[in-house]
Design an enzyme around this catalytic site. Structure first.
Site, PDB file in Angstrom:
ATOM      1  N   CYS A 141       2.908  44.761  40.149  1.00 28.80           N
ATOM      2  CA  CYS A 141       2.511  44.595  41.525  1.00 28.80           C
ATOM      3  C   CYS A 141       3.684  44.719  42.477  1.00 28.80           C
ATOM      4  CB  CYS A 141       1.862  43.221  41.655  1.00 28.80           C
ATOM      5  SG  CYS A 141       0.415  43.306  42.637  1.00 28.80           S
ATOM      6  N   GLY A 172      26.708  47.704  21.352  1.00 27.69           N
ATOM      7  CA  GLY A 172      25.294  47.332  21.380  1.00 27.69           C
ATOM      8  C   GLY A 172      24.467  48.581  21.665  1.00 27.69           C
ATOM      9  N   ARG A 173      24.613  49.058  22.906  1.00 25.16           N
ATOM     10  CA  ARG A 173      23.870  50.232  23.361  1.00 25.16           C
ATOM     11  C   ARG A 173      24.056  51.440  22.432  1.00 25.16           C
ATOM     12  NH1 ARG A 173      22.898  50.828  28.919  1.00 25.16           N
ATOM     13  NH2 ARG A 173      24.669  49.455  29.220  1.00 25.16           N
TER      14      ARG A 173
HETATM   15  N1  LLP Z   1      30.370  42.502  24.013  1.00 23.91           N
HETATM   16  C1  LLP Z   1      30.300  41.795  25.157  1.00 23.91           C
HETATM   17  C2  LLP Z   1      31.175  40.644  25.325  1.00 23.91           C
HETATM   18  C3  LLP Z   1      29.382  42.155  26.161  1.00 23.91           C
HETATM   19  O1  LLP Z   1      29.330  41.462  27.285  1.00 23.91           O
HETATM   20  C4  LLP Z   1      28.523  43.268  25.969  1.00 23.91           C
HETATM   21  C5  LLP Z   1      27.529  43.650  26.967  1.00 23.91           C
HETATM   22  C6  LLP Z   1      28.628  43.972  24.746  1.00 23.91           C
HETATM   23  C7  LLP Z   1      29.574  43.560  23.806  1.00 23.91           C
HETATM   24  C8  LLP Z   1      27.764  45.144  24.423  1.00 23.91           C
HETATM   25  O2  LLP Z   1      27.901  46.153  25.352  1.00 23.91           O
HETATM   26  P1  LLP Z   1      27.225  47.589  25.076  1.00 23.91           P
HETATM   27  O3  LLP Z   1      27.943  48.214  23.914  1.00 23.91           O
HETATM   28  O4  LLP Z   1      25.795  47.385  24.804  1.00 23.91           O
HETATM   29  O5  LLP Z   1      27.440  48.318  26.358  1.00 23.91           O
HETATM   30  N2  LLP Z   1      21.784  45.063  30.763  1.00 23.91           N
HETATM   31  C9  LLP Z   1      22.781  46.104  30.983  1.00 23.91           C
HETATM   32  C10 LLP Z   1      23.938  45.991  30.029  1.00 23.91           C
HETATM   33  C11 LLP Z   1      24.631  44.667  30.076  1.00 23.91           C
HETATM   34  C12 LLP Z   1      25.702  44.539  29.044  1.00 23.91           C
HETATM   35  C13 LLP Z   1      26.312  43.182  29.019  1.00 23.91           C
HETATM   36  N3  LLP Z   1      27.304  42.965  28.022  1.00 23.91           N
HETATM   37  C14 LLP Z   1      22.086  47.463  30.886  1.00 23.91           C
HETATM   38  O6  LLP Z   1      20.896  47.505  30.635  1.00 23.91           O
HETATM   39  O7  LLP Z   1      22.730  48.498  31.079  1.00 23.91           O
END
Ligand code: LLP
Length: 395
Positions: A324, A255-256
């Site tokens: 705030c 994702g990221r």
């Molecule tokens: N697959 C599953 C099952 C997941 O739980 C996640 C992320 C991803 C893929 C994608 O992960 P990535 O490649 O984006 O790291 N809000 C947090 C990140 C939470 C991620 C939760 N799950 C932040 O802003 O760092």
């Protein structure tokens, strides 16, 4: 950027469309067909379409994300549905749509799927989500004997084996593989190697066609940080898979790594407060409602002035939002040019993931628009919220 700020106002999310497309193509080249983009990082109709056009599948983690994906025209068979607490209604919706893979996360969910199939739903293809007992952190991983997680089925407890046995025997679903996600913002491919080795001991004897290692690849946010590319990540994962005797197709869900580096957020500087002997506060017109990551995780960002991108940044300030509360921080320790002024457009890079998607209406802020830029042209893909939007659901 200054022209865009003028035209669309601030705060504003600006995405480099070519960057998004390049990362999608890199993921497809590295992992092959079936690699999914994790929509939770950043999802809009335009993004869902872009991801589909570039050949990726789409990971959704709620009925809302599922709706956006289907509504954008993503074929259901390209969707992977996650969630530790999928409701009967959500499962019915996804099974009715014909979602390609449901990642089964609990015994309750298995029973719910069986119930829906008994009522006439078509048996879905499923992966069983396992908790390998490896918790990956930003720079390190720590291996836990017992998996303390709300997600998936523990390997150590035997729940994972029980879930595999149940789903395999059940005529209400077709078990096609194992899934694991070790954490997010992981810089070290060693954590993934370790996860693959652990998963292999469980998955190889099962001889299932698919193994997903989830997402989690980290990105560099501030100067001095480095992160592996998607290609390097895939190489490490594939090497570890081969070494561990995995013959299943190895899939992933970044994702990221797809979305973060594609965007900058533009703000306008509103006030500059110098507190002698303490610090200087620079307030901008957004805040934790467009980027909650600094207040949630203490995450760091850089800041620069689009009017002088290459300028030295000798001045140390704290960039804060307009909400705030004191925790409403955008960049806790920012370096900015000496001549920073009220009215300047200020940009924070690497805000493409988990900013827009985790945004809120806190203090009744209107959520910012999203612009995609490509070949020198900009197109609005999400408009700014209006005051009317703020009361649209009120009855
Ligand atoms: N697959 C599953 C099952 C997941 O739980 C996640 C992320 C991803 C893929 C994608 O992960 P990535 O490649 O984006 O790291 N809000 C947090 C990140 C939470 C991620 C939760 N799950 C932040 O802003 O760092």
């Amino acid at each position: 950027m200054i022209e865009l700020a003028d035209e669309y106002g601030t705060p504003l999310f600006v995405y480099d469309e070519e960057h998004l497309r390049a990362r999608c193509r890199e993921a497809v080249a590295a992992f092959g067909e079936g690699v999914a983009y994790a929509g939770k990082a950043f999802l809009t109709t335009a993004m869902a379409r872009l991801v589909f056009e570039e050949g990726m599948h789409l990971d959704v983690a709620s009925s809302g994300e599922l709706f956006v994906a289907l509504n954008a025209g993503v074929p259901a068979e390209r969707i992977v549905h996650h969630g530790n607490n999928k409701t009967v209604v959500e499962l019915a919706m996804t099974m009715e749509a014909g979602t390609g893979r449901i990642v089964v996360d609990s015994f309750d969910e298995i029973a719910r799927i069986e119930g829906l199939v008994a009522e006439g739903a078509v048996p879905p293809k499923v992966l069983v989500r396992v908790t390998p007992g490896i918790e990956a952190h930003t720079h390190e991983y720590l291996q836990t004997g017992i998996a303390d997680s709300k997600f998936g089925f523990g390997l150590a407890t035997g729940d994972a084996a029980a879930a595999v046995a149940m789903t395999r025997e059940s005529p209400a679903m077709d078990l096609v593989g194992i899934h694991a996600h070790i954490g997010s913002q992981v810089y070290d491919v060693e954590s993934f190697r370790k996860a693959v080795e652990t998963l292999a001991r469980f998955a190889v004897p099962l001889d299932l066609p698919e193994l997903s290692i989830g997402g989690g690849l980290g990105v560099a946010y501030v100067a001095g940080e480095e992160a592996p590319s998607i290609t390097e990540w895939a190489q490490a994962v594939h090497e570890a898979a081969v070494a561990a005797g995995i013959t299943a197709r190895v899939l992933a869900e970044p994702g990221r790594a797809i979305a973060a580096g594609a965007a900058v957020t533009l703000y306008t500087v509103g006030t500059i407060k110098e507190i002698p002997g303490v610090r200087t506060y620079v307030s901008v017109d957004g805040g934790m409602s467009d980027n909650p990551r600094p207040s949630l995780y203490g995450s760091g960002y850089e800041a620069f002035l689009p009017r002088s991108v290459g300028a030295d940044r000798p001045k140390h300030v704290r960039i804060v939002g307009s909400h705030c509360e004191s925790g409403d921080i955008i960049v806790a320790e920012a370096s900015v040019p000496d001549d920073l002024l009220v009215g300047d457009v200020l940009a924070t890079p690497v805000t493409g993931a988990y900013g827009h998607s985790m945004g809120s209406n806190y203090n009744m802020f209107r959520r910012p628009p999203v612009v995609f830029v490509r070949d020198g042209d900009a197109r609005l893909v999400v408009r700014r919220e209006t005051y009317e939007d703020l009361v649209r659901r009120d009855v």
